[in-house]
Design an enzyme around this catalytic site. Structure first.
Site, PDB file in Angstrom:
ATOM      1  N   GLU A   7       0.768  -1.212   0.080  1.00 55.95           N
ATOM      2  CA  GLU A   7       0.040   0.054  -0.039  1.00 55.95           C
ATOM      3  C   GLU A   7       0.815   1.247  -0.151  1.00 55.95           C
ATOM      4  OE1 GLU A   7      -2.557  -2.946   2.245  1.00 55.95           O
ATOM      5  OE2 GLU A   7      -0.458  -2.311   2.204  1.00 55.95           O
ATOM      6  N   ASP A  80      -1.883  -5.198   3.109  1.00 54.37           N
ATOM      7  CA  ASP A  80      -2.046  -5.871   4.443  1.00 54.37           C
ATOM      8  C   ASP A  80      -2.978  -7.264   4.808  1.00 54.37           C
ATOM      9  OD1 ASP A  80      -1.058  -3.616   5.451  1.00 54.37           O
ATOM     10  OD2 ASP A  80      -2.582  -2.271   5.601  1.00 54.37           O
ATOM     11  N   ASP A  82      -5.618  -8.127   5.888  1.00 57.23           N
ATOM     12  CA  ASP A  82      -6.883  -8.200   6.356  1.00 57.23           C
ATOM     13  C   ASP A  82      -7.804  -8.163   5.191  1.00 57.23           C
ATOM     14  OD1 ASP A  82      -6.676  -5.418   5.973  1.00 57.23           O
ATOM     15  OD2 ASP A  82      -6.808  -4.799   7.786  1.00 57.23           O
ATOM     16  N   GLU A  84      -9.687  -5.451   4.117  1.00 55.83           N
ATOM     17  CA  GLU A  84      -9.137  -4.237   3.376  1.00 55.83           C
ATOM     18  C   GLU A  84      -8.061  -4.728   2.497  1.00 55.83           C
ATOM     19  OE1 GLU A  84     -10.898  -1.241   3.092  1.00 55.83           O
ATOM     20  OE2 GLU A  84     -12.399  -2.469   4.127  1.00 55.83           O
ATOM     21  N   TYR A 303       1.100  -5.775  12.991  1.00 54.54           N
ATOM     22  CA  TYR A 303       0.013  -5.232  12.245  1.00 54.54           C
ATOM     23  C   TYR A 303      -1.020  -4.599  13.284  1.00 54.54           C
ATOM     24  CZ  TYR A 303      -3.407  -4.347   8.615  1.00 54.54           C
ATOM     25  OH  TYR A 303      -4.472  -3.785   7.992  1.00 54.54           O
ATOM     26  N   ARG A 305      -4.065  -3.347  13.100  1.00 55.67           N
ATOM     27  CA  ARG A 305      -5.724  -3.574  12.822  1.00 55.67           C
ATOM     28  C   ARG A 305      -6.150  -5.206  13.226  1.00 55.67           C
ATOM     29  NH1 ARG A 305      -4.413  -0.044   8.563  1.00 55.67           N
ATOM     30  NH2 ARG A 305      -5.066   1.927   8.850  1.00 55.67           N
ATOM     31  N   HIS A 350      -5.431 -12.596  13.362  1.00 53.28           N
ATOM     32  CA  HIS A 350      -4.175 -12.012  13.680  1.00 53.28           C
ATOM     33  C   HIS A 350      -3.656 -11.993  14.942  1.00 53.28           C
ATOM     34  CE1 HIS A 350      -6.170  -9.712   9.957  1.00 53.28           C
ATOM     35  NE2 HIS A 350      -5.515 -10.565   9.666  1.00 53.28           N
TER      36      HIS A 350
END
Length: 691
Positions: A7, A80, A82, A84, A303, A305, A350
């Site tokens: 990203e 990432d 997840d 998203e 990470y 989130r 996670h």
């Protein structure tokens, strides 16, 4: 050549160093496509077909990625780990297919939980394909948010002039804030009294004991309801002799909290550091993406989130080693601690948020980080280490005391707590949202049964019950998580949207529901009640989780939602604005029309005296006006208790002798000369706006 997509440019720069010259790491700069902000982007009549539009800013970046693929053999999507992140990888891949930039390229998806050389190189050895179920869950969420926003917002604009918008999750979060406001406005304080005696042992050691019983009956916190009752008990205690009845000491253990999830990090950073959730996430992102340490950029935390609370076994081993070195073996428990998520709908794929290398102690990192980064890193490090430390050993003591005054027998109680072994408390104690009087934390002197005590002092205090406190950002995030509303990636943005739209304001670290937000929520609770119910929103989150687990079809979830939702919209399309205002006027009554000090009619117009105040709508939003309009032009904002809403006389006009008054109108404050009664029929008072 291998092309790797991440990203952010910071992440790209760090990872490029780890992978070497046979890899080129490029950044997508976040999402590259979205649903255009116009009608028709999601079509319920075509099985929820979505029209995606490439962000104009992303065009050149996508062209760069397409060009770089010309000499490459492999495309590695490393966004990432997840929902998203999966969606960004999918979007990039779809655009590259449309551009026909992919020929015989091998396409792989890799995920890593930390940006360290080992984590990245390990991830490269375990590639997979894009997870279609995660992408489906993303699409369902995005479609739901779009459909609610683009269907409900126009209804708001038509039925409630001045309203801005309504979102699927943000409206439920706003309801929490506004319902709390209504609770506070409706709250009636209740008087109660407490009696606390300061007693001394035969050795002269003083401690406090509270009245808890009289004449065989227990006395609860609110039971003494008047000064006369308190005075009666005071006389009895002043005349009493005191004897220790029982001394009970019970051992207790306090265990450390789990390592941080996104929610608990935001809460604790708010309590301990004063950070807003959005600020916490920005700093955490930087710590995750990498900081230059001795010439090498490396990620300092995992990470950020996540709603998982477990940590990797290698990190547990390292934590136990650090605890032994810094605190001694007594602070290392016999077995490593394992944690399980308690949050509703928690997905534990996670790890919790932890430092990538626990040997990097906060004191050493301070000189490499800016102030806020250092403070947040220290908080994460301390919480992680404390989570693997030995429990605190406590002794809780309760002393019951009999007070005899003639025929009366009163009971007093003293409580206290002694820390026998501090364990994890040597390093860390979790913050609290609301400080209460913690009697148990006091230490009591040694006493034995039958021992006589003397009274040194007696405090008789009047109290009034207080309404529930307004939410802080930390306590609102906590409540949302408990209810299963939102996700780790959305807590901060939900709060930010509510503040940006002027629906709530943050004052002295507490969230206040603004008039704009109060009106929107009152409208939704009356006409779209189901869609601002906490259970309904949490159930929808659960459906999205089931989609990501490949258990149900995303289109089916949307069909079920849309059928009922569009029906609710159709049901109110014929409602007139005046009907809506009448309902809201009733619901928001305690807020708009608080009791008057003189006990008079709360709806009586203060200007003409004969008109009734009621809710009206203008193009800038709702306001309170007089029923005698246009003869009486009295207006004010909804909140009647603010200084801005009260008329204020500045003085008298030397020419006319009339009062010059500052008034609050729906377009802002203005100055008026005299009142309507001072002018001829049909003539309006002279007014001037305040720039």
């Amino acid at each position: 050549m291998n092309i790797v997509i991440v990203e952010s440019p910071a992440k790209a720069k760090t990872i490029n160093k780890y992978l070497g010259s046979s890899y080129e790491v490029l950044a997508s700069f976040g999402h590259v496509r979205d649903l255009p902000a116009k009608n028709g982007s999601v079509d319920p009549d075509s099985n929820f077909k979505m029209i995606w539009e490439v962000d104009p800013k992303a065009n050149s970046r996508l062209n760069d990625i397409a060009k770089s693929l010309k000499g490459a053999t492999r495309l590695i999507l490393a966004t990432d780990p997840d929902r998203e992140g999966e969606a960004i990888s999918w979007h990039v891949l779809e655009v590259l297919k449309e551009k026909r930039a992919l020929k015989d390229h091998k396409i792989e998806r890799v995920v890593f939980n930390a940006i360290t050389k080992q984590a990245v190189t390990d991830a490269m050895k375990h590639p997979r394909q894009i997870d279609g179920a995660l992408v489906d869950a993303y699409m369902a969420r995005r479609a739901l948010d779009y459909l609610v926003g683009f269907t409900l917002s126009p209804v708001l604009w038509r039925k409630l002039p001045g309203a801005r918008s309504a979102g699927r999750v943000q409206s439920v979060a706003l309801r929490l804030v506004c319902d709390r406001e209504l609770e506070i406005e409706k709250f009636v304080p209740r008087e109660y009294w407490s009696l606390v005696a300061t007693l001394t042992t035969p050795r002269g050691e003083a401690f406090e004991a509270r009245l808890v019983g009289a004449d065989g009956k227990k006395i609860q916190r609110l039971d003494i309801g008047s000064g006369a009752e308190a005075e009666d008990f005071k006389k009895a205690i002043e005349a009493a002799s005191f004897t220790v009845t029982t001394v009970e000491a019970r051992p207790a253990r306090r265990n450390p909290q789990a390592p941080f999830t996104t929610s608990t990090l935001q809460q604790e950073a708010s309590r301990k550091l004063g950070f807003a959730p959005a600020h916490t996430m920005r700093i955490a992102q930087r710590l995750y993406e990498g900081i230059d340490i001795g010439g090498e950029t490396t990620g300092l935390i995992t990470y950020m989130r996540t709603d998982g609370v477990q940590i990797d076994n290698s990190a547990i081993t390292q934590a136990r080693k650090v605890i032994g070195e810094d605190y001694g073996n007594a602070y290392v428990p016999d077995a490593p601690r394992q944690y399980q998520a308690k949050a509703k709908n928690a997905q534990e794929a996670h790890e919790a948020i932890r430092p990538t290398d626990l040997s990097r102690r906060p004191a050493e990192m301070r000189r490499r980080l800016d102030t806020d980064q250092a403070r947040l890193y220290e908080l994460i490090w301390i919480r992680t280490i404390a989570s693997q430390m030995e429990s605190a050993e406590l002794e809780r003591t309760t002393v019951d005391i009999t007070a005899k005054a003639g025929a009366r027998v009163l009971e007093l109680r003293a409580t206290g707590q002694v820390i026998k072994f501090d364990g994890f408390l040597a390093l860390y104690q979790e913050g609290r949202d609301d400080d209460g009087d913690d009697e148990e934390s006091r230490r009591l002197p040694a006493m034995s049964e039958g021992e006589a005590l003397k009274r040194k002092d007696l405090t008789v205090a009047q109290h009034f019950t207080e309404p529930p406190p307004r939410f802080s950002e930390a306590s609102l995030v906590k409540r949302m998580e408990e209810l299963g509303i939102g996700r780790p990636s959305t807590y901060a943005s939900i709060l930010q949207v509510l503040k940006d739209r002027g629906y709530v304001k943050l004052e002295k670290k507490r969230l206040y529901g603004e008039d704009k937000g109060r009106v929107v929520i009152a409208f939704l609770e009356n006409f779209f009640a189901r869609y601002v119910e906490y259970d309904f929103t949490a159930d929808l989150e659960e459906q999205l989780d089931r989609i990501s687990n490949n258990e149900i079809s995303w289109q089916q979830v949307l069909k079920d939602f849309w059928r009922d939702f569009i029906g609710a919209v159709d049901d109110i399309k014929d409602l007139r604005v005046t009907q809506v205002l009448d309902v809201l006027d009733e619901m928001l009554g305690p807020h708009i029309y608080p009791p008057r000090t003189d006990g008079g009619d709360v709806r009586q117009c203060p200007t003409c005296g004969t008109g009734k105040l009621n809710l009206k709508a203008g193009k800038f939003g709702a306001f309170v006006g007089c029923s005698n309009y246009p003869e009486c032009r009295y207006t004010r904002p909804l909140a009647a208790d603010g200084e801005a809403s009260a008329d204020r006389v500045l003085g008298k006009d030397p020419e006319t002798g009339l009062d010059v008054t500052v008034k609050a109108g729906r377009f802002g404050p203005y100055i008026q000369l005299g009142e309507q009664k001072d002018y001829a029929e049909g003539e309006k008072p002279k007014r001037a706006g305040i720039p």
